[in-house]
Design a protein around this motif. Sequence first.
Motif, PDB file in Angstrom:
ATOM      1  N   ALA A 243      13.839  14.979 -10.763  1.00  0.00           N
ATOM      2  CA  ALA A 243      14.398  15.348 -12.060  1.00  0.00           C
ATOM      3  C   ALA A 243      14.678  16.844 -12.139  1.00  0.00           C
ATOM      4  N   GLU A 244      13.744  17.657 -11.660  1.00  0.00           N
ATOM      5  CA  GLU A 244      13.956  19.107 -11.649  1.00  0.00           C
ATOM      6  C   GLU A 244      15.180  19.482 -10.819  1.00  0.00           C
ATOM      7  N   SER A 245      15.432  18.689  -9.792  1.00  0.00           N
ATOM      8  CA  SER A 245      16.555  18.978  -8.889  1.00  0.00           C
ATOM      9  C   SER A 245      17.877  18.416  -9.389  1.00  0.00           C
ATOM     10  N   GLY A 246      17.836  17.740 -10.547  1.00  0.00           N
ATOM     11  CA  GLY A 246      19.075  17.259 -11.131  1.00  0.00           C
ATOM     12  C   GLY A 246      19.346  15.780 -10.964  1.00  0.00           C
ATOM     13  N   TYR A 247      18.360  15.024 -10.474  1.00  0.00           N
ATOM     14  CA  TYR A 247      18.555  13.586 -10.247  1.00  0.00           C
ATOM     15  C   TYR A 247      17.400  12.797 -10.872  1.00  0.00           C
ATOM     16  N   PRO A 248      17.383  12.701 -12.192  1.00  0.00           N
ATOM     17  CA  PRO A 248      16.241  12.115 -12.905  1.00  0.00           C
ATOM     18  C   PRO A 248      16.104  10.601 -12.776  1.00  0.00           C
ATOM     19  N   ASN A 249      17.151   9.913 -12.329  1.00  0.00           N
ATOM     20  CA  ASN A 249      17.108   8.443 -12.300  1.00  0.00           C
ATOM     21  C   ASN A 249      16.705   7.857 -10.950  1.00  0.00           C
ATOM     22  N   VAL A 250      16.341   8.705 -10.001  1.00  0.00           N
ATOM     23  CA  VAL A 250      15.914   8.211  -8.693  1.00  0.00           C
ATOM     24  C   VAL A 250      14.570   7.505  -8.831  1.00  0.00           C
ATOM     25  N   MET A 251      14.496   6.272  -8.349  1.00  0.00           N
ATOM     26  CA  MET A 251      13.261   5.483  -8.395  1.00  0.00           C
ATOM     27  C   MET A 251      12.605   5.516  -7.016  1.00  0.00           C
ATOM     28  N   ALA A 252      11.490   6.195  -6.910  1.00  0.00           N
ATOM     29  CA  ALA A 252      10.822   6.327  -5.610  1.00  0.00           C
ATOM     30  C   ALA A 252       9.310   6.315  -5.805  1.00  0.00           C
ATOM     31  N   ASN A 253       8.824   5.190  -6.302  1.00  0.00           N
ATOM     32  CA  ASN A 253       7.393   5.057  -6.587  1.00  0.00           C
ATOM     33  C   ASN A 253       6.829   3.833  -5.869  1.00  0.00           C
ATOM     34  N   LEU A 254       5.555   3.868  -5.621  1.00  0.00           N
ATOM     35  CA  LEU A 254       4.910   2.786  -4.882  1.00  0.00           C
ATOM     36  C   LEU A 254       3.464   2.682  -5.339  1.00  0.00           C
ATOM     37  N   TYR A 255       2.928   1.470  -5.332  1.00  0.00           N
ATOM     38  CA  TYR A 255       1.488   1.308  -5.556  1.00  0.00           C
ATOM     39  C   TYR A 255       0.921   0.450  -4.444  1.00  0.00           C
ATOM     40  N   LEU A 256      -0.359   0.593  -4.209  1.00  0.00           N
ATOM     41  CA  LEU A 256      -1.077  -0.245  -3.257  1.00  0.00           C
ATOM     42  C   LEU A 256      -2.135  -1.016  -4.028  1.00  0.00           C
ATOM     43  N   ALA A 257      -2.140  -2.334  -3.846  1.00  0.00           N
ATOM     44  CA  ALA A 257      -3.024  -3.179  -4.642  1.00  0.00           C
ATOM     45  C   ALA A 257      -3.688  -4.240  -3.788  1.00  0.00           C
ATOM     46  N   LEU A 258      -4.844  -4.676  -4.241  1.00  0.00           N
ATOM     47  CA  LEU A 258      -5.581  -5.741  -3.571  1.00  0.00           C
ATOM     48  C   LEU A 258      -5.336  -7.073  -4.269  1.00  0.00           C
ATOM     49  N   ALA A 259      -5.204  -8.109  -3.459  1.00  0.00           N
ATOM     50  CA  ALA A 259      -5.057  -9.467  -3.980  1.00  0.00           C
ATOM     51  C   ALA A 259      -5.733 -10.426  -3.014  1.00  0.00           C
ATOM     52  N   GLY A 260      -6.113 -11.568  -3.539  1.00  0.00           N
ATOM     53  CA  GLY A 260      -6.665 -12.627  -2.711  1.00  0.00           C
ATOM     54  C   GLY A 260      -5.818 -13.877  -2.852  1.00  0.00           C
ATOM     55  N   PRO A 261      -6.162 -14.937  -2.141  1.00  0.00           N
ATOM     56  CA  PRO A 261      -5.437 -16.207  -2.310  1.00  0.00           C
ATOM     57  C   PRO A 261      -5.631 -16.753  -3.724  1.00  0.00           C
ATOM     58  N   ALA A 262      -4.688 -17.570  -4.169  1.00  0.00           N
ATOM     59  CA  ALA A 262      -4.837 -18.228  -5.471  1.00  0.00           C
ATOM     60  C   ALA A 262      -6.147 -19.000  -5.503  1.00  0.00           C
ATOM     61  N   GLY A 263      -6.841 -18.926  -6.633  1.00  0.00           N
ATOM     62  CA  GLY A 263      -8.107 -19.630  -6.762  1.00  0.00           C
ATOM     63  C   GLY A 263      -9.310 -18.801  -6.391  1.00  0.00           C
ATOM     64  N   THR A 264      -9.104 -17.547  -6.027  1.00  0.00           N
ATOM     65  CA  THR A 264     -10.245 -16.663  -5.758  1.00  0.00           C
ATOM     66  C   THR A 264     -11.115 -16.606  -7.009  1.00  0.00           C
ATOM     67  N   PRO A 265     -12.414 -16.885  -6.908  1.00  0.00           N
ATOM     68  CA  PRO A 265     -13.275 -16.925  -8.099  1.00  0.00           C
ATOM     69  C   PRO A 265     -13.246 -15.604  -8.874  1.00  0.00           C
TER      70      PRO A 265
END
Length: 328
Positions: A243-265
């Motif tokens: 945004a500071e450089s003049g391009y505020p709409n660039v989407m460059a984000n990431l998250y890291l998340a944990l998941a298990g199989p469906a039915g994990t207690p």
Amino acid sequence: MINQLVKKYLLGACVLTLAGATSLASAQPFPSKPVKLIVPYPAGAPVDNFARGLGEALTGLWGQPVIVDNRPGANEIIAASFVAKAPADGYTLLLGSDAAFTHNAFLYSKMPYDADKDLTPITRAVHFNMVLITKGDLKTPTLKDFVALMKKEGPKHSYASAGSGGTTHQALESLKQEAAFDMIHVPYKGIAPAIQDMLGGNIDAMVAGASAAIPHLQSGKVKILAIAGSKRAKALPDVPTFAESGYPNVMANLYLALAGPAGTPPAIANKITADVQKVLKSKEFLDRFVDPYGYEPIGDTPQQFEAFLKKDKDVSGKRIKALGIKLD
């Protein structure tokens, strides 16, 4: 008659003994054996580095080994599919990104797993804003210089991604669309091999986590021109935002998340979340695996993660459609 009564008594005693043993086994605290952490990227990649740090910390808390199992490729589909088919007991976990949880459903018309039905959200561990990295001898000291060069001779230059359709691909496509230039896309199986090719002078640019570039900044073989997000990273105070450089709409984000199989207690999912939250409050862990790379700790609950995914699915679908990316 007496013999029959004795037999019935012994049979009943055996049944009670087996039931007690089964109850005792099921009551064993989690985890009571090694846990596999499935990582969709190759060893040595930035995500792998974080995964090994998290695994090391959880091993210390649990007294059981957390084994990192790298299963790269297919935009995290290989890893996510493996976890989706695993027993729902908490001993096989996915450390994935938006690709595994939302993006792939919009990138592919056919999928071997359904993230909504086949995975149990546990917790988002960290969020990070990615950076634009260029090779050191590219004569573009700022993002505006880079855009100007690409507008002039973009088709002569190449950019890398960690795989077609993934966040690193979408991010540079987002910049291309915002700034109206073109480049050649070269997909890799992870950022680690891509950065090696950049160090060798074969790739001109990429959008990735800052951890891919930071170790090589002093050598001058790479440069970081901009970072996503609303503010500069503590680890990179001199790098301006898009945004500071003049391009505020660039989407460059990431998250890291944990998941298990469906039915994990739920009790196991909550236990994992609580322990990840402890890790994310550890100064030693933050100093080694979070702050130096511009990551931001989250550690939300399974319910919060699930609510986030519902909103993110709508946003991601619209963004991928606007970028015109389809992988089949």
